[in-house]
Design an enzyme around this catalytic site. Sequence first.
Site, PDB file in Angstrom:
ATOM      1  N   LYS A  20       5.126   2.738  13.504  1.00 16.87           N
ATOM      2  CA  LYS A  20       5.346   3.489  12.266  1.00 16.87           C
ATOM      3  C   LYS A  20       5.855   4.882  12.623  1.00 16.87           C
ATOM      4  CE  LYS A  20       2.885   4.601   7.934  1.00 16.87           C
ATOM      5  NZ  LYS A  20       1.604   4.445   7.215  1.00 16.87           N
ATOM      6  N   SER A  50       1.946   2.375   2.652  1.00 15.36           N
ATOM      7  CA  SER A  50       3.098   3.063   3.180  1.00 15.36           C
ATOM      8  C   SER A  50       3.659   2.467   4.477  1.00 15.36           C
ATOM      9  CB  SER A  50       2.740   4.525   3.447  1.00 15.36           C
ATOM     10  OG  SER A  50       1.773   4.632   4.456  1.00 15.36           O
ATOM     11  N   SER A  72      -2.768   1.682   3.440  1.00  9.84           N
ATOM     12  CA  SER A  72      -1.376   1.670   3.892  1.00  9.84           C
ATOM     13  C   SER A  72      -1.055   0.690   5.010  1.00  9.84           C
ATOM     14  CB  SER A  72      -0.946   3.075   4.330  1.00  9.84           C
ATOM     15  OG  SER A  72      -0.585   3.847   3.212  1.00  9.84           O
TER      16      SER A  72
END
Lengths: 100, 490
Positions: free
Chosen positions: B81, B156, B180
């Site tokens: 990420k 996310s 997330s």
Amino acid sequence: MSERITAEDVTHVAGLARLELSDDELERFTVQLAAVLDHAADVEALDTEGVAPTAHPLPLANVLRDDVARPGLERAEVLAAAPAVEADRFRVPPVLGPPA
Amino acid sequence: MRHASTYLPAAEIADSVRRGERAAVEVVEEHLATIAEREPEVHAFNALTDAQARMAAELIDRRVAAGEDPGPLAGVPVALKDNLCTAGVPTTCSSRILEGWLPPYDATVVTRLGLAGAIAIGKTNLDEFAMGSSTENSAFGPTHNPHDASRVPGGSSGGSAAAVAAGFAPLALGSDTGGSIRQPAALCGVVGVKPTYGRVSRYGLIAFASSLDQIGPLAPTVADAALLLEVVAGHDPLDSTSVPEPPPSLVAGLDDGVEGLRVGVVAELMGQGVAPDVRRRVEAAAEALAGAGAKVEETSVAALAYGLSAYYLIAPAEASSNLARYDGVRYGLRVDAPTTATMNVATRTAGFGPEVKRRIMLGTYALSAGYYDAYYGKAQKVRTLVIRDFAAAYESFDLLLSPTSPTTAFPLGAKAADPLSMYLSDVCTIPSNLAGDPAVSVPFGTGDDGLPVGVQILAPALAEATMLRAAAVLEDAMLDQAMARAEATP
């Protein structure tokens, strides 16, 4: 908590947060923040008398390490990421401007 | 060249690379080929690190040839990420304010992956600063769900979940502040784990809400998620909130089953707002656990009904403080202006997207004079009630069960204009962050629209091993059903 957030409040908060809002953003954010705060108001129904606040999920306190010097980040590498540099320091525009 | 299968297990890749039966270089090339084919449609990555990956793979192969063991993830590509710092590799948080920034150090998880022989293949897209549930709040455009490109991947960590679901990487790391990792895992049909707060070092994770953030794995299978978590977990002196307990042994006991475990289905997370098809999958998961010998009952964890409200005051409050550092002075974007104060405002106004501004404003308001007690103070007390009610539930139950997300993947743009409706998609995942407890989302069939449904297993702090055993039971139940269906079809 029941007073609704106003456009004046939002302008004030934007100033505190160092943000500038367009008229359009001001209008939109006022409506949207009010909706979220209205939803948040349902915690009012809970009796929290005598309940201690939780800031953090872990019971850790005063985590210490030995006071021994160790290498930090390379100065040149850190300064290379800065928008402006002068004499091995971060350079910024004048801090004191003309009176507003 | 053969393309990497979506479900080629990481553990198998590592085993064959370690034995010298497969070249890490070949593994990397296969995954890059899959990426080249589908990335234009999915947009899982902000940047590929293909050149570095090829070099790292060559090094792994040379080490194997020299008789060395590169580690438990030898030659396994991992997607990171883009809020995890990678030395010398752009780390943007999908924000204009960090565009082009090169971190001077690696996050601890990145260091540990390297030591285990894993190969970082790229930086994945996210909602800006991890604020969002759809990956639409990215300055670099949305990620699309690999199961249906008209749908969001969740967020996310939507880029990481989509990367795993599309077979771009066998493993990915995400971060989970209010769901997330778990929510995009559910929407993309992969396994996602939020470990206990403090299990995985946050050193080098760009902060959103520091008392809630936790790094965790996404993988096609429970075993691979467990393997990745074993590699990145453990105490780190560079993160003062990392727990001193030794890293858990997770893979070894995965097949131990759930015989005798007590599992509570959380009534508060099964009601209003949860789609009927999602609810039915959770009920089916409860039956599967009961069929495997667990004692399953419905239970009430009353304060969870208030978790969302508390979270959307606490997380923005912490974010408003954490994001004060983006001032145009030391790194990232600077928009020139005549004074430092006006430069700060111009930089932040140009650099942050609308959702980040909204959360900073919300948090600033909740912390401001006159409102602190009513909003932030009250929310912190509700957090205590959530922890207290969880503790009471765990006196009667070993694990809890709920949906991960109230719905399957929604269409792109469906919730973009209404932040509150977007926030409501986190209702089932937020309580674990408030409590600091672990939780896992495991794929458990599909909804009426044919899209993946994830069910969530929640556990008390540090009980990841028990939690993942139950997740493995659900995974087995789905495999059994798939095999039965295959046999029934002539």
